[in-house]
Scaffold this motif. Structure first.
Motif, PDB file in Angstrom:
ATOM      1  N   PHE A  24      -0.337   8.498  -2.363  1.00 42.70           N
ATOM      2  CA  PHE A  24       1.115   8.405  -2.569  1.00 42.70           C
ATOM      3  C   PHE A  24       1.629   9.604  -3.347  1.00 42.70           C
ATOM      4  O   PHE A  24       2.744  10.076  -3.135  1.00 42.70           O
ATOM      5  CB  PHE A  24       1.454   7.098  -3.285  1.00 42.70           C
ATOM      6  N   ILE A  39      11.620  11.562  -9.273  1.00 43.80           N
ATOM      7  CA  ILE A  39      10.860  10.405  -8.769  1.00 43.80           C
ATOM      8  C   ILE A  39       9.436  10.410  -9.320  1.00 43.80           C
ATOM      9  O   ILE A  39       8.882   9.348  -9.621  1.00 43.80           O
ATOM     10  CB  ILE A  39      10.918  10.360  -7.227  1.00 43.80           C
ATOM     11  N   PHE A  42       9.971   8.899 -12.696  1.00 41.83           N
ATOM     12  CA  PHE A  42      10.296   7.466 -12.542  1.00 41.83           C
ATOM     13  C   PHE A  42       8.998   6.705 -12.259  1.00 41.83           C
ATOM     14  O   PHE A  42       8.711   5.677 -12.877  1.00 41.83           O
ATOM     15  CB  PHE A  42      11.286   7.294 -11.389  1.00 41.83           C
ATOM     16  N   TYR A  43       8.177   7.255 -11.345  1.00 39.68           N
ATOM     17  CA  TYR A  43       6.908   6.606 -11.003  1.00 39.68           C
ATOM     18  C   TYR A  43       6.017   6.475 -12.245  1.00 39.68           C
ATOM     19  O   TYR A  43       5.430   5.409 -12.493  1.00 39.68           O
ATOM     20  CB  TYR A  43       6.186   7.417  -9.911  1.00 39.68           C
ATOM     21  N   VAL A 147       9.559  -6.756 -10.636  1.00 39.30           N
ATOM     22  CA  VAL A 147       8.511  -5.720 -10.647  1.00 39.30           C
ATOM     23  C   VAL A 147       8.580  -4.771  -9.462  1.00 39.30           C
ATOM     24  O   VAL A 147       7.975  -3.702  -9.487  1.00 39.30           O
ATOM     25  CB  VAL A 147       7.091  -6.346 -10.754  1.00 39.30           C
ATOM     26  N   VAL A 151      12.631  -1.481  -8.299  1.00 39.85           N
ATOM     27  CA  VAL A 151      12.202  -0.111  -7.978  1.00 39.85           C
ATOM     28  C   VAL A 151      12.984   0.370  -6.756  1.00 39.85           C
ATOM     29  O   VAL A 151      13.476   1.497  -6.714  1.00 39.85           O
ATOM     30  CB  VAL A 151      10.683  -0.039  -7.720  1.00 39.85           C
ATOM     31  N   GLY A 152      13.150  -0.529  -5.791  1.00 41.91           N
ATOM     32  CA  GLY A 152      13.961  -0.206  -4.614  1.00 41.91           C
ATOM     33  C   GLY A 152      15.388   0.120  -5.023  1.00 41.91           C
ATOM     34  O   GLY A 152      15.978   1.105  -4.546  1.00 41.91           O
ATOM     35  N   LEU A 155      15.415   3.638  -6.863  1.00 38.95           N
ATOM     36  CA  LEU A 155      15.200   4.761  -5.935  1.00 38.95           C
ATOM     37  C   LEU A 155      16.426   4.981  -5.063  1.00 38.95           C
ATOM     38  O   LEU A 155      16.868   6.115  -4.864  1.00 38.95           O
ATOM     39  CB  LEU A 155      13.964   4.506  -5.075  1.00 38.95           C
ATOM     40  N   LEU A 183       6.679  -4.910   0.066  1.00 44.43           N
ATOM     41  CA  LEU A 183       5.468  -4.242  -0.450  1.00 44.43           C
ATOM     42  C   LEU A 183       4.738  -5.135  -1.442  1.00 44.43           C
ATOM     43  O   LEU A 183       3.524  -5.334  -1.348  1.00 44.43           O
ATOM     44  CB  LEU A 183       5.821  -2.908  -1.115  1.00 44.43           C
ATOM     45  N   GLN A 184       5.481  -5.718  -2.393  1.00 45.25           N
ATOM     46  CA  GLN A 184       4.862  -6.504  -3.447  1.00 45.25           C
ATOM     47  C   GLN A 184       4.230  -7.774  -2.900  1.00 45.25           C
ATOM     48  O   GLN A 184       3.107  -8.131  -3.267  1.00 45.25           O
ATOM     49  CB  GLN A 184       5.912  -6.856  -4.518  1.00 45.25           C
ATOM     50  N   ARG A 190      -2.613  -9.963  -0.168  1.00 45.63           N
ATOM     51  CA  ARG A 190      -3.891  -9.299   0.110  1.00 45.63           C
ATOM     52  C   ARG A 190      -4.854  -9.424  -1.073  1.00 45.63           C
ATOM     53  O   ARG A 190      -6.059  -9.563  -0.888  1.00 45.63           O
ATOM     54  CB  ARG A 190      -3.646  -7.818   0.406  1.00 45.63           C
ATOM     55  N   TYR A 248      17.130  -0.970   6.306  1.00 43.68           N
ATOM     56  CA  TYR A 248      17.161   0.027   5.224  1.00 43.68           C
ATOM     57  C   TYR A 248      16.712   1.389   5.753  1.00 43.68           C
ATOM     58  O   TYR A 248      17.400   2.400   5.567  1.00 43.68           O
ATOM     59  CB  TYR A 248      16.246  -0.400   4.057  1.00 43.68           C
ATOM     60  N   PRO A 264       4.894   3.686   2.931  1.00 39.53           N
ATOM     61  CA  PRO A 264       4.403   2.432   2.333  1.00 39.53           C
ATOM     62  C   PRO A 264       4.712   1.205   3.194  1.00 39.53           C
ATOM     63  O   PRO A 264       3.930   0.257   3.242  1.00 39.53           O
ATOM     64  CB  PRO A 264       5.141   2.370   0.986  1.00 39.53           C
TER      65      PRO A 264
HETATM   66  C1  LIG Z   1      13.063   2.067  -1.613  1.00 36.99           C
HETATM   67  O1  LIG Z   1      11.883   1.632  -2.274  1.00 36.99           O
HETATM   68  C2  LIG Z   1      10.747   2.415  -2.170  1.00 36.99           C
HETATM   69  C3  LIG Z   1      10.684   3.602  -1.416  1.00 36.99           C
HETATM   70  C4  LIG Z   1       9.486   4.338  -1.379  1.00 36.99           C
HETATM   71  C5  LIG Z   1       8.325   3.905  -2.068  1.00 36.99           C
HETATM   72  C6  LIG Z   1       8.390   2.723  -2.820  1.00 36.99           C
HETATM   73  C7  LIG Z   1       7.171   2.209  -3.546  1.00 36.99           C
HETATM   74  O2  LIG Z   1       6.002   2.582  -2.808  1.00 36.99           O
HETATM   75  C8  LIG Z   1       4.754   2.538  -3.511  1.00 36.99           C
HETATM   76  C9  LIG Z   1       3.627   2.828  -2.544  1.00 36.99           C
HETATM   77  C10 LIG Z   1       2.318   2.951  -3.297  1.00 36.99           C
HETATM   78  O3  LIG Z   1       2.288   3.164  -4.486  1.00 36.99           O
HETATM   79  N1  LIG Z   1       1.196   2.773  -2.562  1.00 36.99           N
HETATM   80  C11 LIG Z   1      -0.134   2.801  -3.175  1.00 36.99           C
HETATM   81  C12 LIG Z   1      -0.982   1.716  -2.576  1.00 36.99           C
HETATM   82  C13 LIG Z   1      -0.786   0.423  -3.307  1.00 36.99           C
HETATM   83  O4  LIG Z   1      -0.532   0.498  -4.536  1.00 36.99           O
HETATM   84  O5  LIG Z   1      -0.897  -0.627  -2.672  1.00 36.99           O
HETATM   85  C14 LIG Z   1      -0.840   4.079  -2.819  1.00 36.99           C
HETATM   86  O6  LIG Z   1      -0.530   4.608  -1.716  1.00 36.99           O
HETATM   87  O7  LIG Z   1      -1.711   4.452  -3.619  1.00 36.99           O
HETATM   88  C15 LIG Z   1       4.569   1.208  -4.206  1.00 36.99           C
HETATM   89  O8  LIG Z   1       3.812   0.348  -3.752  1.00 36.99           O
HETATM   90  N2  LIG Z   1       5.288   1.003  -5.345  1.00 36.99           N
HETATM   91  C16 LIG Z   1       4.959  -0.173  -6.191  1.00 36.99           C
HETATM   92  C17 LIG Z   1       5.919  -1.388  -5.967  1.00 36.99           C
HETATM   93  C18 LIG Z   1       5.681  -2.040  -4.611  1.00 36.99           C
HETATM   94  C19 LIG Z   1       5.616  -2.404  -7.062  1.00 36.99           C
HETATM   95  C20 LIG Z   1       7.375  -0.945  -6.070  1.00 36.99           C
HETATM   96  C21 LIG Z   1       6.197   1.968  -5.874  1.00 36.99           C
HETATM   97  C22 LIG Z   1       6.150   2.293  -7.226  1.00 36.99           C
HETATM   98  C23 LIG Z   1       6.976   3.308  -7.733  1.00 36.99           C
HETATM   99  C24 LIG Z   1       7.828   3.995  -6.859  1.00 36.99           C
HETATM  100 CL1  LIG Z   1       8.814   5.262  -7.467  1.00 36.99          CL
HETATM  101  C25 LIG Z   1       7.905   3.655  -5.495  1.00 36.99           C
HETATM  102  C26 LIG Z   1       7.113   2.621  -5.009  1.00 36.99           C
HETATM  103  C27 LIG Z   1       9.581   1.986  -2.891  1.00 36.99           C
HETATM  104  O9  LIG Z   1       9.617   0.865  -3.714  1.00 36.99           O
HETATM  105  C28 LIG Z   1      10.059  -0.371  -3.222  1.00 36.99           C
END
Ligand SMILES: COc1cccc([C@H]2O[C@H](CC(=O)N[C@@H](CC(=O)O)C(=O)O)C(=O)N(CC(C)(C)C)c3ccc(Cl)cc32)c1OC
Length: 342
Positions: A24, A39, A42-43, A147, A151-152, A155, A183-184, A190, A248, A264
């Motif tokens: 990611f 971002i 933010f992450y 949680v 985040v959605g 972003l 995603l959550q 899983r 979206y 994702p």
């Molecule tokens: C419009 O919204 C989004 C658009 C793009 C990406 C994400 C979302 O995608 C990753 C993707 C990611 O982090 N993938 C991991 C694999 C995994 O953790 O399962 C990876 O690829 O290592 C993710 O999982 N989360 C964590 C949450 C789901 C809790 C928000 C996440 C955490 C921080 C941020 Cl800034 C973004 C995301 C979004 O968030 C909804």
């Protein structure tokens, strides 16, 4: 020297990003420069919050205080946290968190405001759930909103503030919420085996309580038929967000933002379809194969390709969905409704 020190901090932030999630991290680094650093930061701030929430060695009252105050901490130059439990995988991020604070304070104020607002609301929500369990479907959706849905929201507001996407993207937060919930809920569904073995369970009792009396029984071999029925109901609950996810993604125009959002989601649809009616989920942490993930990354670059991928996974799901399965009707309805949107 200030210039050198400043770029050193952002470099360090990208090092942390790669330490937390390599695949990611690459997608974030490919973002348009108007969004990349914001971002990334933010992450990392969210990851800091998550590390505190996950740390079972921090006493309840102290943890709640840290979570509720985290939105203020991100403005405090020099702030670090050196009391994480020894096993916390992202503890180093908090030990060097002053680097994240330095760079956060260099962001445009509009970006800081969005990030601080989401951090405040998420921290308060996480604090509430340190002493509340997810039992009802309503609390399941509320916990996932705190949680992941937020985040959605954050972003989407950053996309709009950057002007790379329409202002409307930062206003229709229902669709943004569903991006997080899909995603959550896929991750929670899983991760059941890993979580139960860790002594945690994020599945709502309103669902699993119909099929088992304890979390351990839920994943046991002896109760396998019922365990699979609970799993299928969890999958069905996650699948309901797919129409919003496609709606979206259909509004996102900037190519690097589209890929950042779509990758994702295509990973998640592949994962939830793999989990449906799959007993291995109760014994192991199932993941899609590396080759499939690589294909998804390469094909998540435009809405037509993403709709084609979703269509394909819904066909796979249809083949796994048999009339004798109690979820048959609900799953068929979601498949038919989504296919009409594609
Ligand atoms: C419009 O919204 C989004 C658009 C793009 C990406 C994400 C979302 O995608 C990753 C993707 C990611 O982090 N993938 C991991 C694999 C995994 O953790 O399962 C990876 O690829 O290592 C993710 O999982 N989360 C964590 C949450 C789901 C809790 C928000 C996440 C955490 C921080 C941020 Cl800034 C973004 C995301 C979004 O968030 C909804």
């Amino acid at each position: 020297t200030v210039k050198l020190q400043v770029s050193g901090d952002m470099k360090r932030c990208y090092d942390f990003l790669e330490m937390t999630s390599r695949s990611f991290a690459a997608v974030i680094q490919e973002l348009n420069p108007k969004l990349r650093d914001g971002i990334c930061l933010f992450y990392l701030i969210l990851r800091g919050l998550d590390t505190i929430e996950d740390d079972m060695t921090i006493p309840g009252a102290k943890k709640r205080h840290l979570l509720e105050k985290f939105h203020e901490v991100i403005y405090q130059k020099g702030w670090t946290f050196k009391e994480s439990g020894p096993d916390e995988k992202d503890a180093l991020l908090l030990v060097e968190f002053d680097v994240v604070v330095n760079e956060f304070l260099r962001l445009p104020t509009e970006y800081q405001d969005v990030i601080a607002d989401i951090t405040r609301r998420m921290g308060a929500g996480m604090a509430k759930y340190t002493h509340t369990r997810v039992e009802s479907l309503e609390s399941y959706n509320e916990y996932c909103h705190y949680v992941a849905g937020l985040v959605g929201h954050g972003l989407s507001r950053l996309f709009a503030v950057s002007t790379l996407e329409d202002a409307s993207v930062g206003e229709n937060l229902e669709l943004a919420n569903s991006m997080g919930l899909f995603l959550q809920k896929t991750n929670i569904t899983r991760d059941i085996n890993e979580d139960v073995l860790d002594g945690r369970c994020f599945w709502p009792k309103a669902i699993w309580g119909k099929y088992a009396t304890t979390e351990e029984e839920l994943i046991s071999k002896a109760n396998r038929e019922k365990g699979i029925e609970a799993l299928n109901e969890m999958c069905t609950n996650a699948l309901q967000h797919i129409p919003d996810v496609l709606a979206y993604l259909s509004q996102i125009k900037e190519p690097s933002v589209f890929r950042f959002c779509a990758i994702p989601q295509t990973m998640a649809i592949a994962t939830i379809v793999l989990c449906y009616d799959n007993a291995r989920v109760l014994d192991d942490n199932v993941k899609i194969r590396k080759g499939e993930a690589i294909k998804l990354i390469s094909q998540s670059d435009n809405i037509d390709s993403v709709k084609r991928l979703f269509y394909g996974y819904l066909n796979t799901l249809e083949k796994k969905n048999h009339p004798d399965n109690p979820m048959y009707a609900q799953v068929s309805k979601i498949i038919d409704k989504t296919k009409k949107d594609i």
